[in-house]
Every structure is written in C-alpha cells, then in structure tokens.
Design an enzyme around this catalytic site. Structure first.
Site, mmCIF file in Angstrom:
data_model
loop_
_atom_site.group_PDB
_atom_site.id
_atom_site.type_symbol
_atom_site.label_atom_id
_atom_site.label_comp_id
_atom_site.label_asym_id
_atom_site.label_seq_id
_atom_site.Cartn_x
_atom_site.Cartn_y
_atom_site.Cartn_z
ATOM 1 C CG ASP A 74 -30.772 -25.459 -7.300
ATOM 2 O OD1 ASP A 74 -31.398 -25.164 -8.333
ATOM 3 O OD2 ASP A 74 -30.665 -24.699 -6.332
ATOM 4 C CG HIS A 113 -32.002 -21.782 -9.335
ATOM 5 N ND1 HIS A 113 -31.751 -22.448 -8.156
ATOM 6 C CD2 HIS A 113 -32.313 -20.510 -8.998
ATOM 7 C CE1 HIS A 113 -31.913 -21.614 -7.139
ATOM 8 N NE2 HIS A 113 -32.260 -20.436 -7.613
ATOM 9 C CB SER A 275 -31.121 -18.696 -5.093
ATOM 10 O OG SER A 275 -32.353 -19.312 -4.873
#
Length: 431
Positions: A74, A113, A275
């Site tokens: 990520d 994220h 996610s």
C-alpha cells in the site's frame, strides 16, 4: 494499466470528536465498585463493532495471530503511531519516492491509506484495553510502499509485481492488496508474481472496489484466479451501496462502512471502503494460520468461505454481492471443515495455460537448409503385351504391312482401269 487507486479511503469524518462525545456519555453513568471508580470503556474499542459482530473476540480465545506475517502492499505504514509499536518487522519501498524501509507514506491524499489498512489488520492498541486494535494484534506486519496514480515514475504493474515477490521472500503468510485498477485484465507480469505467491503457500487477499469511487464491477487484482476477493457490507450486514461493488469473483463479505483507521500521524479516522474490509479478512486469515500452522493457503481460504454466515434471502453461492456469505472469524478458526486439495477461488496456472498460450508459444520459424530425399525406385520393365491401342511387332508384320500392300495394289489397278477407259473413249471419239 491506468485508473489505479485504493479500493477505499473515503474518510467520512474525523473520529476525535466522536470519541470525546462517547467518553462524556460513559462518564455520566460510571459506577463504583468497593469505592473505586470503574474506568469507562475505551471509545476506540467501542467503535470497533466488527470485533464482536464478526466473532473476532471469540477467535482471540484461541489465537491472536502470533507467529504469522501480513504484508501490506500500500502507501506505507507510518512510523509514529503507538498502535504500530513493535508490529512492523520489515519493509521496503517500490515507488521510488519513499524511504528504504517502506515506512514513509507516499502519495498525496492517499498517503495515510496504508496506515489505515495496517491498523485494521494488526495494530497493537495503546494498552491492554485502549487504542485501536487490529484483528490479528500479535501478527507481524511488512510495510511495502507503492505509489498510486501518478505519484511514481515506475509503472504500477512493476511496483506491485516486485512488491509481491519481495513479500514472499520475506516470509509473508498473507498479502493484503487494498486497491483496484478498474480493469478486468492485468499485466502479464502479475501472472508470475501471483503464481510465485501461490507456489510459496501465501494467502492473497484483495479488495473488490467501491461504487463510490466509480467501480461498477470488480477489477484486477480482484479478477485474478486464486485471490480471496472481499466485498463490503454496512453495519447491518447488507451489501454497501457506496463502499462495495459486485462480481462473480467475490469470495467473502466483511464490514466496509464506519471503519476506524490509524493515520500516519497517529490520528484516528472513520472511513469507508472495501480497502478496510480486505485487511479485516487478512487478519482473520492470519488467525487461521496461527491456529492451524500445518494448514496450506488453499485450506485457509476454504475455511474462511465455507464457515461464512448465510445472508438472509441469498441462496446463490457464490453470490455476486456477498460471495459465500458474511465473515465469521470464530468459525473460521475453530469449526470442523473438510480439507480441499485445490484453491476454491480458482487456478491461475490453468488460466495462464489457456489464455496466455498464444503469447507463450512462439511460432515455428521456416528452415532454409536442403532436405535430402530418398532415391527414386527403378522403373518397371515394359510389358510384352503392351497397350492394345499401340501397334506391336506382330501386328506390324502380319497385319499392317500386308494390308498396306494390298491397298497400294488396289489403287494401282484402279488407276490402270481408269486410264484404259479414257483411251478407249478417246479412240472412239476420234472416229
């Protein structure tokens, strides 16, 4: 490959205000026991509804993920937050813009994220009963930073393929991919990278994507055979209209709305998206591997989908919205499930054999070297009989020659007779 972005990351609100309100409400009703004030429940722990609703706390009675490693490919896991203290065992950057250890978040709006994803999978909390805690809080994390969109000059497919290989070589038991390309197809380099993970007994968990970010159907890597694709549901267990999508490759559903995430700077946010659903499932995969260390990746995936809770009114399995049903961490860890010999989510090697066959087998090249031919056999001797249509020696001797002589004699006689007749007529005329 284009339109690559996280399969989630829509922050609905900062959770700090929500947590403070919860603390105030609890303090009003706090009781005393033997003169001591009972501390209020931690607001972060209270907000993690999936720990109870999806059987995670029950699974903790068996294991908390010790001995397993989850690779988070990520934007990178932040160094600062206490929730990650002692959780990240190694890392690397594949974007070309992060730090060597993969701990410097890369990108713009999506830079947090990776931290949000990691915190759902295996954050440690800030104390025994405080701070956000992950589904597998004793699992190790690998931080592999990549760049979404245009944040890296290195092709996205190359970043992912290299990160997958590195994670496998570092001993990952589970790899989490919380992004989508919005394309059904994937770069051929992913054939090799994902097969490398399968060949080394790694469970690969991926997000299905979200309608809220323009994803109407699952896209790669969720379309790659063998991955465990995660769809999203709201708090009531109904397929999320914004924070999920649909597709026949979805294998399991998990919460994707009202999720918590620890940012790289330590702030806790509430966010939506598959996610976040994916690392919840990745955490459960780590729990299963910890509880059953002899179980291969195919059977880890099989336990998760076969122990899923049925969705009311949904009979199809897999269903394009829910897959095999709703995640049940406790059952995945403890239920009796018959073993399988193949990955229930498909066989990438067979897919490659069928669909990449024309690309893999080069066309034969023509040769210019002389070719030796065997010597032709001798001709057969002529037959004595010969053809009935051609003259033979006998027919010439006894047929053709005599006939020719007779014909010539007849012609001479006819000519002589004709000449004699003419002379007679001429004599008579002269008288």
């Amino acid at each position: 490959m284009h339109m690559r972005h996280p399969a989630g990351g829509r922050v609905t609100r900062r959770v700090g205000r929500l947590l403070r309100a919860a603390v105030v409400g609890v303090l009003v009703v706090s009781a005393t026991t033997a003169g001591a004030v009972v501390p209020p429940p931690d607001p972060a722990r209270q907000a993690e509804y999936w720990l109870d609703d999806y059987g995670v706390r029950t699974a903790w009675q068996t294991t908390r993920g010790a001995g397993t490693t989850i690779a988070v490919i990520d934007t990178g896991i932040g160094r600062g937050p206490a929730e990650f203290e002692g959780a990240v065992s190694a890392g690397a950057d594949f974007s070309g813009s992060g730090s060597a250890d993969g701990r410097t978040p890369v990108g713009g709006d999506d830079r947090d994220h990776g931290s949000w994803v990691a915190s759902l999978a295996a954050s440690r909390g800030t104390g025994p009963d405080t701070g956000m805690i992950g589904v597998a809080p004793e699992a190790r994390l690998l931080s592999l930073s990549i760049g979404f969109g245009g944040t890296s000059d290195i092709p996205f497919a190359t970043q992912v393929a290299d990160a997958m290989t590195w994670a496998v070589d570092q001993g990952a038991d589970v790899i989490n991919l919380s992004f989508t390309t919005n394309l059904l197809e994937w770069d051929p380099s992913w054939d090799t990278a994902f097969q490398y993970a399968y060949d080394h007994d790694v469970v690969v968990v991926v997000a299905a994507g979200n309608r809220g970010t323009g994803t109407d159907r699952v896209g790669a890597p969720a379309t790659i055979p063998g991955v465990l694709t995660v769809g999203g549901v709201d708090r009531g267990g109904v397929a999320s209209q914004e924070a999920s999508t649909q597709g026949i490759t979805i294998g399991i559903s998990a919460p994707s709305e009202g999720l918590l995430g620890v940012s790289a700077d330590g702030r806790i946010v509430v966010w939506d998206g598959t996610s976040g659903a994916a690392p919840i499932v990745a955490g459960v995969a780590a729990l299963v591997r910890s509880a059953h260390p002899g179980l291969d990746a195919n059977n880890v995936i099989n336990r998760i989908i076969k122990t899923a809770r049925a969705v009311p009114g949904v009979s199809a399995k897999p269903d394009p919205l829910y897959g095999y049903g709703l995640l049940d961490a406790a059952a995945a860890v403890s239920a009796a499930v018959p073993a399988v010999s193949e990955n229930p989510m498909g066989d990438l090697a067979e897919w490659v054999r069928i669909y990449r066959r024309a690309e893999q087998a080069p066309a034969p090249q023509p040769t210019t070297s002389p070719v030796a031919l065997p010597e032709l056999p001798a001709a057969d001797p002529p037959s004595e009989a010969g053809s009935p249509l051609l003259p033979s020696m006998k027919t010439l001797l006894y047929g053709t020659v005599p006939l020719l002589g007779v014909t010539m004699a007849a012609i001479l006689v006819a000519l002589g007779v004709t000449a004699a007749v003419r002379r007679i007529r001429s004599a008579r005329a002269s008288r």
